[in-house]
Design a protein around this motif. Structure first.
Motif, short mmCIF file in Angstrom:
data_model
loop_
_atom_site.label_atom_id
_atom_site.label_comp_id
_atom_site.label_asym_id
_atom_site.label_seq_id
_atom_site.Cartn_x
_atom_site.Cartn_y
_atom_site.Cartn_z
N ASN A 9 0.84 -1.18 0.00
CA ASN A 9 0.00 0.00 0.00
C ASN A 9 0.89 1.24 0.00
O ASN A 9 1.62 1.47 0.95
N ILE A 50 -8.39 3.22 -2.09
CA ILE A 50 -7.19 2.40 -2.24
C ILE A 50 -7.59 1.11 -2.92
O ILE A 50 -8.50 0.41 -2.45
N VAL A 77 -3.41 4.41 -4.50
CA VAL A 77 -4.34 5.36 -3.87
C VAL A 77 -4.86 6.32 -4.93
O VAL A 77 -4.09 6.87 -5.71
#
Length: 157
Positions: A9, A50, A77
């Motif tokens: 992430n 996301i 994102v």
């Protein structure tokens, strides 16, 4: 998206565990069906999106032609620039298949920024990655001289 997957992430990867936990406490995870409009150009998003799993088409609408690229990047994102600046996004992001996504409310994210300035480094990383995507779209568009077919969006998230 769990804390075990933070390395994929782009927002969470650079944050200390206590800040990641704060974000985790406010997230909503859902599956968005194919055709879902995750980010709509000209509409200020009320949350960050996301991409956890799936693929999306990122399109820059233009007067005559649209330019687009497909992203399958887990942890990508969307909406950061618009959330941070309050400016309207200039892209559309549409699910090409069912996608697992995480939503972080805009107001919560902005409040956490005030309490944890270390988030700004992660924001810079996200915005830098967005510039790379914009560069890819521009180069591909110039190379082809035309737009890729767009997926019809069915409804916003």
């Amino acid at each position: 998206m769990s804390l075990e997957n933070v390395e994929t992430n782009e927002l969470y990867a650079m944050l200390p565990p206590h800040v990641r936990q704060e974000l985790e406490d406010h997230k909503q995870v859902m599956t968005a069906p194919r055709g879902t409009l995750l980010l709509d150009h000209g509409v200020l998003p009320d949350r960050l999106v996301i991409l956890n799993k799936g693929s999306v088409q990122i399109t820059v609408p233009c007067k005559r032609h649209s330019a687009s690229v497909i992203s399958r990047q887990a942890g990508k994102v969307f909406g950061m620039r618009a959330v941070m600046s309050g400016e309207l996004p200039e892209i559309d992001v549409v699910c090409l298949e069912p996608c697992e996504i995480t939503l972080l409310p805009r107001e919560i994210f902005l409040a956490l920024l005030k309490n944890y300035p270390e988030i700004y480094f992660a924001v810079a990383k996200v915005l830098s990655a967005d510039l790379q995507i914009a560069d890819c779209i521009l180069r591909d568009h110039l190379r082809r001289g035309a737009s890729a077919p767009r997926v019809r969006a069915t409804r916003p998230v």
